[in-house]
Design a protein around this motif. Structure first.
Motif, PDB file in Angstrom:
ATOM      1  N   LEU A  54      49.330 -41.396  -3.052  1.00  0.00           N
ATOM      2  CA  LEU A  54      50.127 -40.172  -2.912  1.00  0.00           C
ATOM      3  C   LEU A  54      50.355 -39.915  -1.431  1.00  0.00           C
ATOM      4  N   SER A  55      51.517 -39.387  -1.087  1.00  0.00           N
ATOM      5  CA  SER A  55      51.728 -38.928   0.284  1.00  0.00           C
ATOM      6  C   SER A  55      52.291 -37.520   0.230  1.00  0.00           C
ATOM      7  N   CYS A  56      52.202 -36.826   1.361  1.00  0.00           N
ATOM      8  CA  CYS A  56      52.685 -35.445   1.389  1.00  0.00           C
ATOM      9  C   CYS A  56      54.204 -35.366   1.288  1.00  0.00           C
ATOM     10  N   GLU A  57      54.876 -36.511   1.298  1.00  0.00           N
ATOM     11  CA  GLU A  57      56.320 -36.535   1.075  1.00  0.00           C
ATOM     12  C   GLU A  57      56.667 -36.498  -0.415  1.00  0.00           C
ATOM     13  N   MET A  58      55.652 -36.588  -1.257  1.00  0.00           N
ATOM     14  CA  MET A  58      55.862 -36.630  -2.704  1.00  0.00           C
ATOM     15  C   MET A  58      55.564 -35.271  -3.335  1.00  0.00           C
ATOM     16  N   GLU A  59      56.314 -34.917  -4.377  1.00  0.00           N
ATOM     17  CA  GLU A  59      56.106 -33.637  -5.061  1.00  0.00           C
ATOM     18  C   GLU A  59      54.739 -33.554  -5.715  1.00  0.00           C
ATOM     19  N   SER A  60      54.209 -34.697  -6.138  1.00  0.00           N
ATOM     20  CA  SER A  60      52.924 -34.708  -6.849  1.00  0.00           C
ATOM     21  C   SER A  60      51.719 -34.560  -5.921  1.00  0.00           C
ATOM     22  N   TYR A  61      51.952 -34.539  -4.631  1.00  0.00           N
ATOM     23  CA  TYR A  61      50.865 -34.330  -3.670  1.00  0.00           C
ATOM     24  C   TYR A  61      50.265 -32.936  -3.914  1.00  0.00           C
ATOM     25  N   PRO A  62      48.926 -32.816  -3.961  1.00  0.00           N
ATOM     26  CA  PRO A  62      48.299 -31.525  -4.310  1.00  0.00           C
ATOM     27  C   PRO A  62      48.672 -30.405  -3.342  1.00  0.00           C
TER      28      PRO A  62
END
Length: 359
Positions: free
Chosen positions: A77-85
């Motif tokens: 996961l990266s912070c560029e992804m919506e699924s990032y917490p």
């Protein structure tokens, strides 16, 4: 996503630098296609970092490496992804990326971190295990760092109750550290997940571990410190938790014990005190388990003499001599009662002829 994976694997380019780059270039993909001259014009990049980025583009097979990650069973996961917490997005030094083996915590459930000293006492081990077990029994999820001592026993307690638990590591998720916790590592994978901001194969080195504490506290609603010296890595977690606005609880200890100084100081400064595991879960509004706990207790149908001895015990070890004085029982009778209580899983012998309650 493959560009994000590449960006998180550049030696010498940490999350602070990555966030600065994203602020100027926009995304990992755009950073990937910048030429050396363009990178040199970005603020906050050293010559060494510019070289590391350009070298990683030349000598890192993007497609091959990304395909290998997928085959490894490790999620990214990266912070560029919506699924990032969202729990991580706004913390100081938010990790750019996360690697997950197993699964992430369930954010619809209460999540509690249980952390403390590596070189802990028997009392600390018992408390961490009992807290972890009670939380999991009540439906909460337990987070920690899988270190020796308190961390490990928090995980063990949660697993004992059949609950989910998660370890945040200071190394790659495919590396079990410490090695002696291999079985615990495997059990956590079966009932939760292993999480790290560091790429797979990252070796455990001392300077990586303090930073992982900010992730443990951010992913949790509440942080519990079981044992900690006056200067302790566990207090780093408490500092992060305060910074993030999380509730902190501490288990008190004897004022003469060095392992209690950190916890006692936290309590003096306003942390919640855990002087009863039952009261603690009530404070967290985890009431669902209380009736079931009482029902299970009643099903065991303690005899009158067993109830009397059980009532004399607490979470601090008591000697056989103390119990004999309190109850007036003879030694053979007391030995028999204690053995029955151990068999019924109500108490445990913490060390020879000293006994302590279990949850």
């Amino acid at each position: 996503m493959k560009y994000q994976y590449w960006l998180s694997n550049i030696p010498g380019v940490g999350c602070k630098t990555i966030h600065r780059l994203l602020g100027q270039a926009g995304s990992a993909e755009e950073i990937y296609f910048l030429k050396k001259e363009q990178l040199e014009k970005l603020s906050g990049l050293s010559d060494r970092q510019v070289h590391a980025i350009t070298d990683r583009k030349k000598n890192w097979n993007l497609e091959e490496k990304y395909a290998a990650l997928g085959e490894s069973g490790i999620s990214f996961l990266s912070c560029e992804m919506e699924s990032y917490p969202k729990q991580l997005r706004n913390i100081v030094d938010a990790p750019y990326s996360l690697y997950i083996k197993g699964k992430m915590p369930d954010f619809s459930k209460r999540r509690v971190a249980v952390v403390g000293a590596r070189m802990c006492s028997e009392y600390g081990k018992k408390m961490a295990e009992q807290i972890g077990e009670k939380l999991a029994f009540c439906g909460a999820e337990v987070l920690s760092g899988m270190a020796r001592g308190i961390d490990a026993y928090g995980h063990i307690g949660a697993l004992k109750a059949g609950g989910n638990t998660y370890a945040v590591l200071g190394c790659g998720v495919n590396i079990c550290y410490p090695r002696t916790n291999q079985k615990l590592y495997e059990d956590i994978l079966s009932h939760g997940g292993i999480i790290s901001e560091y790429p797979p194969e990252t070796e455990p080195i001392a300077q990586l571990f303090p930073a992982r504490n900010r992730i443990i506290s951010a992913l949790s609603d509440v942080v519990v410190i079981v044992e900690a010296k006056e200067r302790s890595g566990s207090l780093i977690t408490a500092d992060f938790a305060l910074e993030q606005g999380k509730d902190i609880y501490a288990v008190p200890g004897r004022v003469t014990d060095s392992l209690s100084m950190g916890c006692n100081n936290l309590i003096r400064q306003g942390a919640g005190i855990i002087n009863s595991v039952e009261d603690f879960v009530k404070d967290l509004e985890l009431y669902a388990c209380n009736d079931t706990t009482q029902e299970n207790f009643n099903k065991l149908l303690l005899e009158k003499d067993e109830s009397l001895v059980y009532a004399c015990l607490s979470l601090r070890p008591k000697s056989m001599e103390e119990l004999l004085k309190k109850t007036g029982f003879a030694m053979p009778q007391m030995a028999d009662i204690l053995q029955r209580l151990i068999q019924k899983d109500f108490i445990t012998e913490s060390f020879k002829n000293y006994y302590i309650r279990k949850i």
